[in-house]
Every structure is written in C-alpha cells, then in structure tokens.
Design a protein around this motif. Structure first.
Motif, PDB file in Angstrom:
ATOM      1  N   GLU A  38     -12.130  -2.828   5.325  1.00  0.00           N
ATOM      2  CA  GLU A  38     -10.938  -2.839   5.783  1.00  0.00           C
ATOM      3  C   GLU A  38      -9.627  -2.437   4.765  1.00  0.00           C
ATOM      4  O   GLU A  38      -8.624  -2.465   6.064  1.00  0.00           O
ATOM      5  N   GLY A  39      -9.890  -2.759   3.784  1.00  0.00           N
ATOM      6  CA  GLY A  39      -8.347  -2.706   3.179  1.00  0.00           C
ATOM      7  C   GLY A  39      -7.845  -1.307   2.517  1.00  0.00           C
ATOM      8  O   GLY A  39      -6.815  -1.123   2.802  1.00  0.00           O
ATOM      9  N   ALA A  40      -8.613  -0.516   2.288  1.00  0.00           N
ATOM     10  CA  ALA A  40      -8.334   0.694   2.776  1.00  0.00           C
ATOM     11  C   ALA A  40      -7.698   0.781   3.977  1.00  0.00           C
ATOM     12  O   ALA A  40      -6.817   2.157   3.781  1.00  0.00           O
ATOM     13  N   ALA A  41      -8.622   0.815   4.811  1.00  0.00           N
ATOM     14  CA  ALA A  41      -8.358   1.585   6.306  1.00  0.00           C
ATOM     15  C   ALA A  41      -6.446   0.793   6.581  1.00  0.00           C
ATOM     16  O   ALA A  41      -5.533   1.926   7.526  1.00  0.00           O
ATOM     17  N   ALA A  42      -6.038  -0.599   6.120  1.00  0.00           N
ATOM     18  CA  ALA A  42      -5.084  -1.045   6.958  1.00  0.00           C
ATOM     19  C   ALA A  42      -4.146  -0.624   5.919  1.00  0.00           C
ATOM     20  O   ALA A  42      -3.019  -0.747   6.630  1.00  0.00           O
ATOM     21  N   VAL A  43      -4.214  -0.197   4.791  1.00  0.00           N
ATOM     22  CA  VAL A  43      -2.471  -0.081   3.072  1.00  0.00           C
ATOM     23  C   VAL A  43      -2.647   2.037   3.909  1.00  0.00           C
ATOM     24  O   VAL A  43      -1.331   2.345   3.995  1.00  0.00           O
ATOM     25  N   CYS A  44      -4.379   2.807   4.193  1.00  0.00           N
ATOM     26  CA  CYS A  44      -3.920   4.253   3.671  1.00  0.00           C
ATOM     27  C   CYS A  44      -3.660   4.634   5.389  1.00  0.00           C
ATOM     28  O   CYS A  44      -3.077   5.967   5.028  1.00  0.00           O
ATOM     29  N   ALA A  45      -3.628   4.074   6.708  1.00  0.00           N
ATOM     30  CA  ALA A  45      -3.871   4.183   7.986  1.00  0.00           C
ATOM     31  C   ALA A  45      -2.835   3.715   8.526  1.00  0.00           C
ATOM     32  O   ALA A  45      -1.795   3.246   8.292  1.00  0.00           O
ATOM     33  N   ASN A  46      -2.211   5.256   8.829  1.00  0.00           N
ATOM     34  CA  ASN A  46      -1.196   4.904   9.829  1.00  0.00           C
ATOM     35  C   ASN A  46      -0.824   6.204  10.959  1.00  0.00           C
ATOM     36  O   ASN A  46       0.195   6.579  11.399  1.00  0.00           O
ATOM     37  N   GLY A  47      -2.194   6.127  11.745  1.00  0.00           N
ATOM     38  CA  GLY A  47      -1.894   6.754  12.828  1.00  0.00           C
ATOM     39  C   GLY A  47      -3.469   5.759  13.701  1.00  0.00           C
ATOM     40  O   GLY A  47      -4.021   5.179  12.750  1.00  0.00           O
ATOM     41  N   GLY A  48      -3.250   6.505  15.289  1.00  0.00           N
ATOM     42  CA  GLY A  48      -3.958   5.364  15.563  1.00  0.00           C
ATOM     43  C   GLY A  48      -3.766   3.441  16.229  1.00  0.00           C
ATOM     44  O   GLY A  48      -5.097   2.818  15.321  1.00  0.00           O
ATOM     45  N   GLY A  49      -2.700   3.192  15.808  1.00  0.00           N
ATOM     46  CA  GLY A  49      -2.387   2.408  15.733  1.00  0.00           C
ATOM     47  C   GLY A  49      -1.468   1.495  14.994  1.00  0.00           C
ATOM     48  O   GLY A  49      -0.695   0.072  15.298  1.00  0.00           O
ATOM     49  N   HIS A  50      -1.485   2.434  14.199  1.00  0.00           N
ATOM     50  CA  HIS A  50       0.050   2.286  13.329  1.00  0.00           C
ATOM     51  C   HIS A  50       0.656   3.329  13.021  1.00  0.00           C
ATOM     52  O   HIS A  50       0.568   3.826  12.011  1.00  0.00           O
ATOM     53  N   ASP A  51       1.635   2.788  13.324  1.00  0.00           N
ATOM     54  CA  ASP A  51       3.381   4.220  13.589  1.00  0.00           C
ATOM     55  C   ASP A  51       3.932   3.685  12.393  1.00  0.00           C
ATOM     56  O   ASP A  51       4.416   3.237  11.937  1.00  0.00           O
ATOM     57  N   LEU A 109       1.878  -4.383   1.962  1.00  0.00           N
ATOM     58  CA  LEU A 109       2.767  -6.260   2.030  1.00  0.00           C
ATOM     59  C   LEU A 109       2.475  -6.614   3.911  1.00  0.00           C
ATOM     60  O   LEU A 109       1.763  -7.855   3.421  1.00  0.00           O
ATOM     61  N   ASP A 110       2.439  -6.273   5.046  1.00  0.00           N
ATOM     62  CA  ASP A 110       1.613  -6.454   6.678  1.00  0.00           C
ATOM     63  C   ASP A 110       0.146  -7.225   6.622  1.00  0.00           C
ATOM     64  O   ASP A 110      -0.106  -8.196   7.165  1.00  0.00           O
ATOM     65  N   TRP A 111      -0.642  -5.744   5.969  1.00  0.00           N
ATOM     66  CA  TRP A 111      -2.168  -6.629   5.650  1.00  0.00           C
ATOM     67  C   TRP A 111      -2.118  -7.738   5.006  1.00  0.00           C
ATOM     68  O   TRP A 111      -3.358  -8.968   5.382  1.00  0.00           O
ATOM     69  N   LEU A 112      -1.558  -8.231   3.621  1.00  0.00           N
ATOM     70  CA  LEU A 112      -1.454  -9.048   3.037  1.00  0.00           C
ATOM     71  C   LEU A 112      -0.794 -10.042   3.466  1.00  0.00           C
ATOM     72  O   LEU A 112      -2.035 -11.615   4.220  1.00  0.00           O
ATOM     73  N   ALA A 113      -0.598 -10.458   4.854  1.00  0.00           N
ATOM     74  CA  ALA A 113       0.589 -11.401   4.824  1.00  0.00           C
ATOM     75  C   ALA A 113      -0.389 -11.489   6.446  1.00  0.00           C
ATOM     76  O   ALA A 113      -0.636 -12.890   6.674  1.00  0.00           O
ATOM     77  N   GLY A 114      -1.168 -11.225   6.957  1.00  0.00           N
ATOM     78  CA  GLY A 114      -1.802 -10.775   8.210  1.00  0.00           C
ATOM     79  C   GLY A 114      -3.175 -11.547   7.213  1.00  0.00           C
ATOM     80  O   GLY A 114      -3.207 -12.891   8.080  1.00  0.00           O
ATOM     81  N   LYS A 115      -3.942 -11.205   6.997  1.00  0.00           N
ATOM     82  CA  LYS A 115      -4.875 -12.493   6.172  1.00  0.00           C
ATOM     83  C   LYS A 115      -4.477 -14.139   5.576  1.00  0.00           C
ATOM     84  O   LYS A 115      -5.350 -14.338   5.758  1.00  0.00           O
ATOM     85  N   ALA A 116      -3.163 -13.971   5.385  1.00  0.00           N
ATOM     86  CA  ALA A 116      -2.622 -14.885   4.572  1.00  0.00           C
ATOM     87  C   ALA A 116      -2.102 -15.930   5.548  1.00  0.00           C
ATOM     88  O   ALA A 116      -2.391 -17.274   6.527  1.00  0.00           O
ATOM     89  N   ALA A 117      -1.489 -14.692   6.728  1.00  0.00           N
ATOM     90  CA  ALA A 117      -1.787 -16.092   8.315  1.00  0.00           C
ATOM     91  C   ALA A 117      -3.281 -16.539   8.749  1.00  0.00           C
ATOM     92  O   ALA A 117      -3.462 -17.784   9.235  1.00  0.00           O
ATOM     93  N   GLY A 118      -3.843 -15.772   8.697  1.00  0.00           N
ATOM     94  CA  GLY A 118      -5.134 -15.975   9.122  1.00  0.00           C
ATOM     95  C   GLY A 118      -5.218 -17.338   8.783  1.00  0.00           C
ATOM     96  O   GLY A 118      -6.892 -17.816   8.937  1.00  0.00           O
ATOM     97  N   ALA A 119      -5.432 -17.284   6.987  1.00  0.00           N
ATOM     98  CA  ALA A 119      -6.259 -18.043   6.718  1.00  0.00           C
ATOM     99  C   ALA A 119      -5.197 -19.801   7.218  1.00  0.00           C
ATOM    100  O   ALA A 119      -5.906 -21.090   6.676  1.00  0.00           O
ATOM    101  N   VAL A 120      -4.088 -19.540   7.070  1.00  0.00           N
ATOM    102  CA  VAL A 120      -3.335 -21.444   7.536  1.00  0.00           C
ATOM    103  C   VAL A 120      -3.481 -21.181   9.111  1.00  0.00           C
ATOM    104  O   VAL A 120      -2.425 -22.472   8.993  1.00  0.00           O
ATOM    105  N   THR A 121      -3.975 -20.350   9.977  1.00  0.00           N
ATOM    106  CA  THR A 121      -4.067 -20.941  10.954  1.00  0.00           C
ATOM    107  C   THR A 121      -4.355 -22.575  11.704  1.00  0.00           C
ATOM    108  O   THR A 121      -3.593 -23.305  12.311  1.00  0.00           O
ATOM    109  N   PRO A 122      -5.687 -22.420  11.680  1.00  0.00           N
ATOM    110  CA  PRO A 122      -6.117 -23.895  11.439  1.00  0.00           C
ATOM    111  C   PRO A 122      -6.228 -24.802  11.081  1.00  0.00           C
ATOM    112  O   PRO A 122      -5.765 -24.276   9.307  1.00  0.00           O
TER     113      PRO A 122
END
Length: 866
Positions: free
Chosen positions: A288-301, A448-461
């Motif tokens: 999951e982390g590898a895809a978030a950081v390495c992928a810049n096509g198909g949903g990552h502009d 940073l986007d990926w980690l910030a997204g995980k941090a946001a998901g951890a503090v929502t509820p």
C-alpha cells in the motif's frame, strides 16, 4: 526489559566459523567489543549471529538497536530507550532512564551502525558501562569508538579459493565466498545446479568482487536470468566502466558499487522508476505504501516538468540530496547467510540498516533484462516524469525482491501483510538515481500526502485519541523522516504529521521527545482545534513525567482553546486531560468536577464507547475522592460496553477499577473475582496490566488473614514493577503499602523475609497460577492431565499435545513471545502461531495465560465472555 530483542536471521549463516569462536571468547572477557571494517564486509550480520549465540541472546537478554535512521547524536539516548522499551517515568529521562532500567541486569546491547554518530555513541557507551556493572556492548562501526577498555575486532572479507588450486573443485567449494554464492544462487533459483567446470567461474566471480558478501549476493541473485559466464562478463564490463579501465581506486568500494550499478542496469524501465522512488521510505513499506509513494498515474496527477524550472535546485532537493539532511552514502547491508553487510563509497556520512534476505518462496518474473549501456551517473531526468500506475507496483516490488534489491522484513507483520525494506547502501544508490531523475521533490510530496492521509484517518473518530494505537505505528520511522523533511519547509502537512508522531512517542512513554516535538507544533499552529489537541497531548506527557505544574498549565490552555472551537470532541479531549492533571496533583474533588463536565460533552456526541470510557475515568476519580458507591454505579453501566468494544488494555483497567471499588465497599469476594478476571485477560508477558490485579489480590489475602500469601503476591508484583520499570498511581500505591505495613506488623521478621524472598522468585505462568489459586473463577468442566510417560499436557476427551506443541506451550508458560519462541526453537513465527492455534483447540482455552496455567498444572476456566 521489554525491548525488541534480536531481529530474526532468516537465512543460514555461511562461513566465519573461526571469527565467531574468537569473538565469543572476546565477548566474555570484554564489556565493549567493536566490529570494524569497510562497508560490505559483514559486520552487521556477524554481530547478529554472535549475539544470537550468547546465552539467553534469543530470549531477551540481548537487545538490538539499529542506528541507521538516526541522524542527530543528541537524540541517541532517547532512540536507545525507545528500542529497549525503556519508558520515562518518575521524572527520569534520557541517560537516567536508561541507567535506572538497565541497573544490575545482565544485558548485551548491540549498537549497529555507529560510525555517523561515533562521538555520541562513545559518550553513551562510557556512561552506561560506568554505571551499569553487568552491561556489555557490541558495536558495529567503520571506525573504533575509542572508549577506554574497548576491544576492536577488524572484520575481513570472506575467504577465497587459494591461488594455484583453480582445477581443484573441492578446494574451490570450500571457500566461504563460493559457499555464499551457491547458497544465495539456490535461494534465487531453486533449480540452480552447479555444472561441470562452473566452480571455477563462480570462484572468479567472487574473486573479482573481492569476497565482499553484498556484492556476491547481488551477483548470485542473477542466476535465474543470466548464465554464470554472463554474470562474470557483466561484472568485468561494469568494473571497467566505473574506473575507466583503472584498478587503482578503492577496491572494495569499486567492486560493491559495480555490483549495485550492474544490478540496476539490468532492471527494466518501470522497475528502475519504482526502485528509485522507494528510496524515500527508509523505514520500510508494504505494498500500500509503495503504491502510494511510487504511483503517479491512474489517479495520481504528477506535475509535468517546467522547462524553466531550476533543475539544479531540484536535483539537490533544496540542498538536501537525501531528503533528510544526509547525503547518499555508504552503508552496511548484508552478511553471510543473507545479511553480510556491505556498502558503497558514495559519500562521507553513513545511513544504514541491517536487512536479512528471507529466502522464501516469493519468486517473480524478472521481466526484460536489457544490457544497454547506461553509464553510472547518467542524467535520466530529461522530459516528463515516468508514469507508474498503482496496480503495477505490486509486480515490481515482487520483482525487486527476487533480484535482492529489496528484502522482506518479517517478525512483526500482521497476518497476510508483507513488509519490505531497501538495504541502506542500495537505498543510498536509489536516492542518487531519484535526484538525478529530478523526482525527489515530487516523490517526497506523495509520501507526505500518504502519511498525512493515514494520520487524518487515525484521528477522525473518537475523543480519547492519545491512548488508542492508530495505523501509523508501523510507519514510525517513515513518519519521523517525513516530520523532519516537512519541518524544514513551510509545509501545511507538518503539523498533523508531527502530532501523530508525538502521539506515538507518548504511547511509548518517550515523553521528552514527544514534548519537544509538541513545542515546535505549538509555535506553528493557530487553529483552536489543532492547538487544543496538541496542548492536551502535552499535558498528558507532562503528567507522566511528574511535571504537574506544566501539565496543569497545558491542560487549562487546551480547554480554553477547545471552548473557542467548533468540535465538541476536541473540548472533551481537553477536559479529560485537565481532569487527569488534577488527579496527578491529588486534587480529587476538582478532577471529579472536570470529568463530570467532560461526560456532559461526550453525551452529545452519540458514541457509546467514548461515553463508557468517560464514565470509567469519572468512576476512578470518584473512588479516589472517597465516593465509592457512586463509582460503583458508573462502573456497572460502563463495563458491558467496554468488555464488548474497548481495546484489551482499557478493559483490564476498568475491571481493576471495579475490583478496587468492591474492596472499598468491603466486598472482598467480589473484588477477588474482578482481580482474577484481570489476570486472565491481561496480555501475555510481563506488563503493568498484570501488576494492579496482583497487588489487589495481595490486599484481598491480607483482608482474609492469609498474611504469607499477601506478602508473596506483594513481593512478586514489586519485583515485576522493577523489571519492567513502571510505577503505580500514587493513590493506589498508598493503599497497597498501608495494607502491607499492617501485615508486616503481624508476621515475625524471619517470616516476612522468607515470604518476600519466595514472592520475588515467582514470575511468568507460575506467578499467575499462584495468584489464581483458590480464586473464584469460572470452571471449564475439563481437567488438565499429564499424558503418562510423556510429560505432555493433555485434556480429557481431546488428543494430547505433540512434542513440538508441548515445547511451544512450555515456552509460553515461561512468558516468551511468539518471536522469542520461534528463535529459541528455530521455527518461523507463523509456524509457532499455528502450533498455538492447535494447542488452544486441544486444551479448549483461548488465552496464552490459560495455556500457561495449564502447563503449570493449575485448572483455570475460559475467560468470561469468550
């Protein structure tokens, strides 16, 4: 000491038998032994093998501390404390916390990769060795630490075949370098067989690589796609390319660099892109982390290149080649048996990690391997960035692992989740390629986007976020790197990432680090909700450090900020922190009032679990304020929700509160049942969850007049508190001490001494069995029996345990974790888990405690509610 122990060695150790024998002798006679040598020579793997062979090394007496990701020597004591599981309590921090925890324990600490922190490591070693008389240190470093009493052992290359014996196949196969090549070749390709006359070719490959283990392993990883002559030819070409035909440069660095560069040259274009982008994830990654950081096509502009962009600035990452303040440099990588150690001479500093190639059955197609001439250092960053789709990353990760350019990390991964890591010298090489491609800034941004997204998901509820482990725990090293990277820039993602890291540090009781980080956050953040959350966390950290004035000030400011915000959950969190600060100060009535207001706010949120947690907190405060009857009413309401939905630690805390309340109300039998229930539900091993019920049962025994039992349980709990270095809440401890003082007055001094000595000898399953003896726990309706003649535990109506299952069960009874059992028995961690599943089925139990108690011959029923 609840440290991480030693990492698993996932491949067989090859060679170095004489060195190991000599080192074992040196380690017995010296307290600081440093393995030195150039990058790639095998210091790390040799240290791991040596530590694993010392008495108790695989069962917790030896502790491994990897320093590769630490760049600031001032943080070394905190990093060591975190690795050893040493928590900051009672006002102790840094060196003092370490000295207190180590004390007079017989401990071996391995400090891996010291050279970039040589001065800090030397100061720390001198201090700890001077104050901890039974401590030994084993260090790996490019250079000696230069501490008085240090013994330095220089690690050499693997042995090569003697000159003049080129036609003696047996002699060739005896050399350590050839043995390593063949072992790794068979790992890479199970069908690999050494053909007639090919031993000489392998020996020549090893000779060209100077016997350096990492270089040999990289070459051996190509046997599935290239012939042995092809491997030798490729190495010759690359060595000439890197040195312009000159062989007068630093030999070891040249050969290792050639091997890494040659392996990179054989990757297809997509593999190269993913390989270099993974270099920002120094803490490892899953798919999951590898895809978030390495992928810049198909949903990552991905941003397109601007021809007017300052590419020299981007290539240096705003002056930061690595993205973390260190230049891409050499590193210890692997040793014999898959982790030999290695490095590449690409700079001055050091950033390294010991990885172990697992050698399992993951084999992917290598893809197209073209032998095009791609010169090392060629600028490949012209034109638009390469596009990678998320669905492509898994295949590439698998291919990179098969080619030994990443390794799988096993030991702590959840079931079904694989985690990988780039070894440090390879990561340094990849970072260079990332910079040359002009992709450093964009890749870091995705991380940073990926980690910030995980941090946001951890503090929502939820309200009580500071005590709940979130999804970022496994990404702590990457999170720390991201915080460091974003701190140097005006990046909006820095604050949520820093708060997430501080929360992890608070949960690990690395309180100085957490408060330091939060101080920086508070200088930046202005929004009331974010400020309130940071202040509440700072207040809780100060409470644990007994800094009561600071805790109260932080908490009051947190409440003030929370009242101006729009999120009631943040206000409730701040009120909870303020009430906790009042409790720490002994202001029980004020704490009750604040908890009551918190409860009113939480009622509006519609979250049953948060409501139950808040009621429990209020009940504990009411008990300390002398209002046990009111506390009992709250506990009766909140316990069903907590037992159903709360994490185990919060359930055991609430059950202890229920027992303490029954004690205060004079219901000794009910208190005993609650304390016994906590012991059954406490996590395996020694932890503070098991301490409070032991102390509660000591009070129960005293109330019943069983004075010897009371003293034994008290002494056993006190000894455990010293071992795990934790202190009780002052109000509870005062109650325990008062009861024990009365018991001492009624027992002859010799009887007190004997009972206390007997109690200190109790630990693990035998302690639990003794504590539960005679308690009113639910019956299982089955008897624990010993199979005649075998000594194996069995259950009436069920087949007996096999010898292996019985061995695993007995080690559980000794308090070992699955990883420690795996190391002790030479099994995979997953195999141990499978054995334990069968043990549970055969014995009809659910918890490790029940397994342990069965092994000791004491009958205990299943946990209530299970």
């Amino acid at each position: 000491m609840p440290g991480r122990g030693l990492p698993p060695a996932l491949d067989a150790f090859v060679g170095r038998e004489r060195e190991l024998s000599r080192l074992h002798t040196l380690l017995r006679s010296s307290r600081l032994l440093t393995l030195t040598g150039p990058g790639g020579v095998g210091k790390t793997r040799l240290a791991l093998e040596l530590a694993g062979r010392v008495r108790g090394g695989r069962t917790g007496r030896a502790q491994w501390v990897a320093l590769d990701s630490l760049q600031d020597g001032e943080l070394l004591p905190q990093a060591l404390a975190a690795a050893l599981g040493v928590r900051e309590r009672g006002g102790r921090a840094g060196i003092e916390a370490l000295v207190h925890a180590l004390g007079t324990r017989t401990t071996l600490i391995v400090l891996d990769n010291c050279e970039h922190l040589a001065e800090a490591c030397a100061r720390l070693a001198a201090t700890l060795l001077g104050r901890c008389p039974r401590l030994r240190l084993l260090a790996t470093s490019r250079e000696p630490l230069r501490v008085p009493g240090e013994v330095v052992f220089r690690v050499g290359e693997l042995s090569l075949s003697p000159a003049g014996e080129e036609h003696d196949t047996a002699a060739l196969l005896r050399s350590e370098a050839v043995r390593l090549f063949l072992a790794r070749a068979r790992t890479s390709d199970a069908a690999f067989e050494l053909g007639s006359g090919e031993a000489l070719t392998v020996a020549e490959i090893c000779r060209r690589l100077d016997g350096l283990p990492l270089a040999i392993e990289l070459a051996a990883g190509r046997v599935g796609s290239l012939s042995l002559p092809g491997i030798l030819h490729g190495l010759d070409d690359q060595l000439s390319l890197l040195t312009d035909g000159s062989r007068t440069g630093p030999g070891r660095h040249r050969e290792l660099g050639a091997a890494i560069d040659w392996s990179h040259r054989l990757l297809d274009p997509l593999e190269r892109v993913v390989f270099r982008r993974l270099s920002v994830l120094g803490g490892g990654f899953d798919t999951e982390g590898a895809a978030a950081v390495c992928a810049n096509g198909g949903g990552h502009d991905e941003r397109r290149r601007d021809p007017d962009r300052d590419w020299d600035r981007d290539r240096n990452g705003d002056g930061d080649v690595r993205g973390d303040g260190e230049r891409a440099v050499s590193g210890e990588i692997r040793g014999e048996g898959g982790a030999h150690g290695g490095g590449t001479g690409r700079g001055d500093g050091v950033h390294r990690w010991d990885g172990v190639h697992h050698g399992d059955d993951v084999h992917c197609e290598d893809g197209a391997h073209r032998e095009e001439d791609v010169h090392r250092g060629e600028h490949v960053g012209q034109g638009p960035p390469s596009l990678v789709r998320p669905e492509q990353v898994l295949r590439v990760v698998c291919a990179l692992e098969a080619k030994s350019l990443i390794v799988r990390v096993r030991g702590d991964e959840p079931q079904g989740t694989a985690r990988y890591r780039q070894l440090s010298a390879i990561r340094a090489y990849g970072m260079d390629r990332l910079v040359e491609a002009g992709e450093l800034s964009d890749t870091w941004s995705r991380a940073l986007d990926w980690l910030a997204g995980k941090a946001a998901g951890a503090v929502t509820p939820g309200v009580f976020l500071d005590t709940v482990e979130g999804p970022l725990a496994r990404e702590q090293e990457n999170l720390a790197a991201a915080v460091s990277h974003s701190a140097a820039r005006t990046d909006h993602r820095h604050v949520p990432l820093a708060v997430a890291l501080a929360r992890l540090q608070y949960q690990q009781e690395q309180l100085t680090a957490a408060r330091t980080l939060l101080s920086g956050v508070l200088e930046r953040v202005r929004g009331p909700e974010d400020r309130s959350a940071a202040l509440a966390l700072a207040a809780r950290s100060a409470c644990l450090q007994d800094d009561h004035a600071a805790a109260l000030a932080f908490a009051q400011e947190a409440v003030a900020a929370g009242r101006t915000g729009r999120h009631p959950a943040r206000l409730a969190n701040a009120l909870d922190a303020l009430a906790a600060a009042r409790l720490c100060r002994g202001e029980f009535s004020d704490a009750v009032a604040v908890f009551a207001e918190c409860l009113d706010v939480v009622r509006t949120l519609g979250c049953p679990l948060d409501l139950a947690l808040c009621r429990h907190h209020l009940a504990w405060a009411l008990l300390q304020a002398g209002r046990a009857a009111e506390a009992e009413q709250l506990v009766q309401v909140c316990l069903p929700e907590l037992e159903t939905n709360a994490p185990p630690g919060q359930v055991t805390a609430a059950l202890h509160t229920a027992g303490a309340i029954r004690l205060a109300l004079g219901d000794v039998d009910a208190a005993e049942r609650r304390f016994a229930e906590v012991l059954l539900k406490a996590p395996p091993g020694e932890s503070f969850h098991g301490l409070y019920p032991l102390e509660g049962l000591a009070i129960v025994a005293a109330e019943r007049g069983d004075l010897q039992r009371s003293l034994r349980l008290y002494a056993a709990a006190a000894a455990m508190r010293r071992r795990i270095d934790t202190e009780p809440e002052a109000h509870w401890w005062g109650q325990v001490e008062a009861v024990v003082a009365r018991v001492r007055e009624r027992v002859h001094p010799s009887g007190v001494s004997a009972a206390m000595a007997a109690g200190r000898r109790l630990r693990g399953a035998r302690l639990v069995a003794y504590a539960l003896r005679g308690t009113q726990v639910r019956s299982v309706g089955q008897e624990s029996v010993q199979t005649a003649g075998s000594g194996r535990v069995g259950t009436v109506g069920q087949p007996p345990l096999t010898e292996r299952e019985s061995a695993v069960a007995e080690l559980v009874a000794e308090g070992m974790t699955n990883q420690q059992i795996a190391s002790h028995l030479g099994l995979a961690k997953s195999t141990v888990a499978s054995h334990l599943d069968r043990v549970r089925d055969k014995l009809g139990v659910r918890s490790r405690t029940q397994i342990a108690v069965r092994v000791t011959g004491r009958v205990v029923g299943p946990e209530p509610g299970l």
